[in-house]
Design a protein around this motif. Structure first.
Motif, PDB file in Angstrom:
ATOM      1  N   THR A 176      21.823  28.439  43.402  1.00 21.58           N
ATOM      2  CA  THR A 176      21.461  27.031  43.213  1.00 21.58           C
ATOM      3  C   THR A 176      20.495  26.952  42.042  1.00 21.58           C
ATOM      4  OG1 THR A 176      21.702  26.592  45.576  1.00 21.58           O
ATOM      5  CG2 THR A 176      20.511  24.966  44.272  1.00 21.58           C
ATOM      6  N   LEU A 177      20.899  26.237  41.014  1.00 21.16           N
ATOM      7  CA  LEU A 177      20.123  26.191  39.773  1.00 21.16           C
ATOM      8  C   LEU A 177      19.591  24.791  39.539  1.00 21.16           C
ATOM      9  CD1 LEU A 177      19.248  27.652  37.137  1.00 21.16           C
ATOM     10  CD2 LEU A 177      21.409  26.869  36.136  1.00 21.16           C
ATOM     11  N   GLY A 178      18.298  24.699  39.268  1.00 20.89           N
ATOM     12  CA  GLY A 178      17.675  23.412  38.973  1.00 20.89           C
ATOM     13  C   GLY A 178      17.254  23.336  37.521  1.00 20.89           C
ATOM     14  N   VAL A 179      17.242  22.134  36.971  1.00 19.38           N
ATOM     15  CA  VAL A 179      16.815  21.927  35.583  1.00 19.38           C
ATOM     16  C   VAL A 179      16.020  20.630  35.514  1.00 19.38           C
ATOM     17  CG1 VAL A 179      18.952  20.724  34.981  1.00 19.38           C
ATOM     18  CG2 VAL A 179      17.578  21.782  33.187  1.00 19.38           C
ATOM     19  N   ASP A 180      14.999  20.626  34.674  1.00 19.19           N
ATOM     20  CA  ASP A 180      14.189  19.424  34.511  1.00 19.19           C
ATOM     21  C   ASP A 180      13.466  19.525  33.177  1.00 19.19           C
ATOM     22  OD1 ASP A 180      13.125  16.990  35.002  1.00 19.19           O
ATOM     23  OD2 ASP A 180      11.770  17.602  36.595  1.00 19.19           O
ATOM     24  N   GLU A 181      13.117  18.388  32.639  1.00 16.66           N
ATOM     25  CA  GLU A 181      12.384  18.354  31.381  1.00 16.66           C
ATOM     26  C   GLU A 181      10.902  18.583  31.628  1.00 16.66           C
ATOM     27  OE1 GLU A 181      12.366  14.520  29.584  1.00 16.66           O
ATOM     28  OE2 GLU A 181      12.225  13.485  31.506  1.00 16.66           O
ATOM     29  N   HIS A 182      10.211  19.052  30.594  1.00 18.54           N
ATOM     30  CA  HIS A 182       8.760  19.231  30.671  1.00 18.54           C
ATOM     31  C   HIS A 182       8.161  18.784  29.349  1.00 18.54           C
ATOM     32  CE1 HIS A 182       5.072  20.903  32.391  1.00 18.54           C
ATOM     33  NE2 HIS A 182       4.778  21.268  31.159  1.00 18.54           N
ATOM     34  N   LEU A 183       7.052  18.073  29.426  1.00 17.58           N
ATOM     35  CA  LEU A 183       6.406  17.534  28.239  1.00 17.58           C
ATOM     36  C   LEU A 183       4.952  17.966  28.202  1.00 17.58           C
ATOM     37  CD1 LEU A 183       6.898  15.587  25.811  1.00 17.58           C
ATOM     38  CD2 LEU A 183       5.936  13.772  27.239  1.00 17.58           C
ATOM     39  N   TRP A 184       4.574  18.653  27.112  1.00 19.13           N
ATOM     40  CA  TRP A 184       3.178  19.032  26.914  1.00 19.13           C
ATOM     41  C   TRP A 184       2.452  17.851  26.277  1.00 19.13           C
ATOM     42  CZ3 TRP A 184       1.906  22.946  29.641  1.00 19.13           C
ATOM     43  CH2 TRP A 184       2.703  24.084  29.729  1.00 19.13           C
ATOM     44  N   HIS A 185       1.624  17.141  27.051  1.00 20.93           N
ATOM     45  CA  HIS A 185       0.941  15.969  26.518  1.00 20.93           C
ATOM     46  C   HIS A 185      -0.155  16.359  25.523  1.00 20.93           C
ATOM     47  CE1 HIS A 185       2.900  13.037  29.119  1.00 20.93           C
ATOM     48  NE2 HIS A 185       2.778  13.900  30.109  1.00 20.93           N
ATOM     49  N   HIS A 186      -0.702  17.567  25.640  1.00 23.94           N
ATOM     50  CA  HIS A 186      -1.790  17.975  24.762  1.00 23.94           C
ATOM     51  C   HIS A 186      -1.301  18.618  23.467  1.00 23.94           C
ATOM     52  CE1 HIS A 186      -0.672  21.540  27.053  1.00 23.94           C
ATOM     53  NE2 HIS A 186      -1.215  22.267  26.104  1.00 23.94           N
ATOM     54  N   VAL A 187       0.014  18.683  23.263  1.00 26.66           N
ATOM     55  CA  VAL A 187       0.578  19.312  22.071  1.00 26.66           C
ATOM     56  C   VAL A 187       1.118  18.234  21.146  1.00 26.66           C
ATOM     57  CG1 VAL A 187       2.365  20.860  21.200  1.00 26.66           C
ATOM     58  CG2 VAL A 187       1.147  21.424  23.309  1.00 26.66           C
ATOM     59  N   SER A 188       0.776  18.321  19.866  1.00 23.98           N
ATOM     60  CA  SER A 188       1.266  17.342  18.901  1.00 23.98           C
ATOM     61  C   SER A 188       2.681  17.707  18.463  1.00 23.98           C
ATOM     62  CB  SER A 188       0.338  17.310  17.677  1.00 23.98           C
ATOM     63  OG  SER A 188       0.430  18.532  16.949  1.00 23.98           O
ATOM     64  N   THR A 189       3.309  16.787  17.738  1.00 21.28           N
ATOM     65  CA  THR A 189       4.667  17.018  17.242  1.00 21.28           C
ATOM     66  C   THR A 189       4.674  17.684  15.870  1.00 21.28           C
ATOM     67  OG1 THR A 189       4.681  14.769  16.332  1.00 21.28           O
ATOM     68  CG2 THR A 189       5.590  15.073  18.551  1.00 21.28           C
ATOM     69  N   ARG A 190       3.514  18.041  15.359  1.00 19.58           N
ATOM     70  CA  ARG A 190       3.455  18.682  14.038  1.00 19.58           C
ATOM     71  C   ARG A 190       4.066  20.076  14.102  1.00 19.58           C
ATOM     72  NH1 ARG A 190      -2.652  18.647  12.246  1.00 19.58           N
ATOM     73  NH2 ARG A 190      -2.817  19.390  14.404  1.00 19.58           N
ATOM     74  N   PRO A 191       4.711  20.514  13.020  1.00 21.06           N
ATOM     75  CA  PRO A 191       5.240  21.881  12.972  1.00 21.06           C
ATOM     76  C   PRO A 191       4.118  22.909  13.052  1.00 21.06           C
ATOM     77  CG  PRO A 191       6.188  20.502  11.226  1.00 21.06           C
ATOM     78  CD  PRO A 191       5.057  19.728  11.826  1.00 21.06           C
ATOM     79  N   VAL A 192       4.468  24.108  13.512  1.00 23.82           N
ATOM     80  CA  VAL A 192       3.461  25.168  13.632  1.00 23.82           C
ATOM     81  C   VAL A 192       2.860  25.491  12.278  1.00 23.82           C
ATOM     82  CG1 VAL A 192       3.082  27.557  14.334  1.00 23.82           C
ATOM     83  CG2 VAL A 192       4.623  26.111  15.662  1.00 23.82           C
ATOM     84  N   ALA A 193       3.679  25.429  11.217  1.00 26.37           N
ATOM     85  CA  ALA A 193       3.196  25.732   9.869  1.00 26.37           C
ATOM     86  C   ALA A 193       2.129  24.748   9.405  1.00 26.37           C
ATOM     87  CB  ALA A 193       4.366  25.730   8.882  1.00 26.37           C
ATOM     88  N   ASP A 194       2.134  23.537   9.982  1.00 20.88           N
ATOM     89  CA  ASP A 194       1.156  22.519   9.593  1.00 20.88           C
ATOM     90  C   ASP A 194       0.018  22.386  10.603  1.00 20.88           C
ATOM     91  OD1 ASP A 194       2.756  21.991   7.418  1.00 20.88           O
ATOM     92  OD2 ASP A 194       3.839  20.351   8.410  1.00 20.88           O
ATOM     93  N   GLY A 195      -0.138  23.389  11.435  1.00 22.97           N
ATOM     94  CA  GLY A 195      -1.237  23.360  12.397  1.00 22.97           C
ATOM     95  C   GLY A 195      -0.840  22.980  13.797  1.00 22.97           C
ATOM     96  N   GLY A 196       0.455  22.755  14.050  1.00 25.83           N
ATOM     97  CA  GLY A 196       0.912  22.426  15.391  1.00 25.83           C
ATOM     98  C   GLY A 196       0.837  23.622  16.324  1.00 25.83           C
ATOM     99  N   ARG A 197       0.945  23.350  17.636  1.00 23.94           N
ATOM    100  CA  ARG A 197       0.803  24.417  18.634  1.00 23.94           C
ATOM    101  C   ARG A 197       2.119  24.777  19.300  1.00 23.94           C
ATOM    102  NH1 ARG A 197      -4.081  22.617  22.439  1.00 23.94           N
ATOM    103  NH2 ARG A 197      -3.639  24.681  23.306  1.00 23.94           N
ATOM    104  N   GLY A 198       3.231  24.339  18.721  1.00 26.60           N
ATOM    105  CA  GLY A 198       4.522  24.680  19.299  1.00 26.60           C
ATOM    106  C   GLY A 198       5.277  23.451  19.762  1.00 26.60           C
ATOM    107  N   PRO A 199       6.419  23.648  20.396  1.00 25.70           N
ATOM    108  CA  PRO A 199       7.253  22.507  20.823  1.00 25.70           C
ATOM    109  C   PRO A 199       6.554  21.657  21.882  1.00 25.70           C
ATOM    110  CG  PRO A 199       8.053  24.558  21.784  1.00 25.70           C
ATOM    111  CD  PRO A 199       7.008  24.945  20.777  1.00 25.70           C
ATOM    112  N   LYS A 200       6.800  20.363  21.822  1.00 23.32           N
ATOM    113  CA  LYS A 200       6.206  19.431  22.768  1.00 23.32           C
ATOM    114  C   LYS A 200       7.140  19.176  23.945  1.00 23.32           C
ATOM    115  CE  LYS A 200       4.032  14.845  22.888  1.00 23.32           C
ATOM    116  NZ  LYS A 200       2.651  15.308  23.084  1.00 23.32           N
TER     117      LYS A 200
END
Length: 349
Positions: free
Chosen positions: A152-176
């Protein structure tokens, strides 16, 4: 036995002024072979090494390991000298004991503790904790055996509210936005495992479909039931990759839909009877938060408030009926017996 460091003897235990429990341990004397040539080495005394151990009795613990030092008797041996090692106690050049590392990983995985929180309990820096736990987490993440036996496999979305949408190269902390996969299979006793299997970047049909393809055909053939939230993208991935699997909404979102329906009925009845939105002092507005709770958690005072609101006007019976249906929906998923839970769900429908 109390300290739990196999192969070492406790020499002394003291409580320091700062509350830290300091435990002196050492290995018993005896012949030791040189790891380079195998010849019996000559003892050269002991060297104390202080290690950070897992907390004990709500106190920080330090283990002072009096490690034996040796010199190889064979002058031709390139090793010359060495110090005793014990991987069960600590890895070479480590600051944390092996069980402190396991304890830290357990706090992060099971108790939702942050690295900073673990570091605070151990009395070390964030970098020290992360340097020790990162290799363990990477090894466990690379272990494909955790995907075995998933029916039985479950799937759900997850959102990091403390992470910005900026790319890692521009100082972002990863995918949001991320997609999480959970093992919802039942064990031999009928209990749901509820194990997080993976967390991948992205919230789309492609992110889920790519993950299913990476697991291989054997894994996909073993999945009999797949739960998901109302997001259409995940349903598309299931149709493409798990076409023989039964797709169902997960319990959380079903119950959430039921709770939302109760709130919509309450708002409608409020508007029909009083001609305005809920205000302070309105009976239905005053129980809006109670209606979202499970009836098994309500206090006697809250139950009395519900009864008073439901019986205040004849029209309020609609809210009562909607709330009772939502509670039966929750009971269908909470019941330990699957057959009984199915009967409750069929009655509600």
């Amino acid at each position: 036995m109390l300290v739990g460091l196999g192969g070492l003897h406790v020499v002394a235990v003291e409580r320091c002024r700062d509350g830290v429990l300091l435990i002196d341990v050492e290995s018993p004397p005896g012949p030791v072979g040189c790891p380079g040539c195998g010849q019996v080495a000559e003892s050269r005394g002991r060297k104390a090494l202080v290690l950070v151990d897992a907390p004990m009795s709500a106190a920080a613990v330090r283990v002072r390991w009096r490690k034996r030092r040796f010199r190889c008797a064979d002058e031709a041996c390139p090793r010359e000298s060495f110090t005793e090692q014990n991987a069960l106690v600590a890895a070479p050049r480590a600051k944390l004991t092996a069980r402190a590392v396991i304890w830290a990983v357990g706090q992060m995985r099971r108790e939702n503790a942050s690295v900073q929180g673990v570091a605070r309990q151990l009395g070390v820096s964030w970098r020290t904790v992360w340097r020790h736990v990162k290799p363990v987490l990477e090894t466990r993440a690379a272990d494909e055996s955790r995907f075995d036996g998933v029916t039985t496999l479950g799937v759900d979305e997850h959102l990091w509210h403390h992470v910005s949408t900026r790319p890692v190269a521009d100082g972002g902390r990863g995918p949001k936005e991320l997609t999480g996969m959970v093992d919802l299979s039942r064990d031999a006793s009928g209990r749901v495992r509820a194990r997080l299997l993976d967390l991948v970047p992205g919230r789309s049909a492609k992110a889920y479909a790519d993950w299913l393809q990476e697991r291989g055909q054997e894994f996909r053939d073993g999945v009999q039931v797949a739960t998901l939230d109302p997001f259409a993208g995940y349903k598309k991935a299931l149709d493409d990759e798990l076409d023989d699997t039964v797709a169902v909404l997960d319990a959380f979102h079903v119950v959430k839909l039921g709770t939302t329906a109760v709130d919509e009925v309450r708002r409608r009845v409020q508007q029909d009877t009083l001609g305005h939105r809920g205000r302070r002092g309105d009976a239905l507005y005053g129980i809006r938060n109670i209606l979202r709770a499970g009836q098994e958690r309500l206090t006697d005072r809250q139950k009395a408030r519900l009864d008073a609101a439901f019986t205040q006007r004849e029209e309020h019976v609609e809210v009562d009926v909607a709330w009772q249906a939502a509670q039966q929906l929750r009971d269908a998923y909470r019941h330990a017996d699957l057959a009984t839970g199915r009967k409750i769900a069929e009655h509600v429908c």
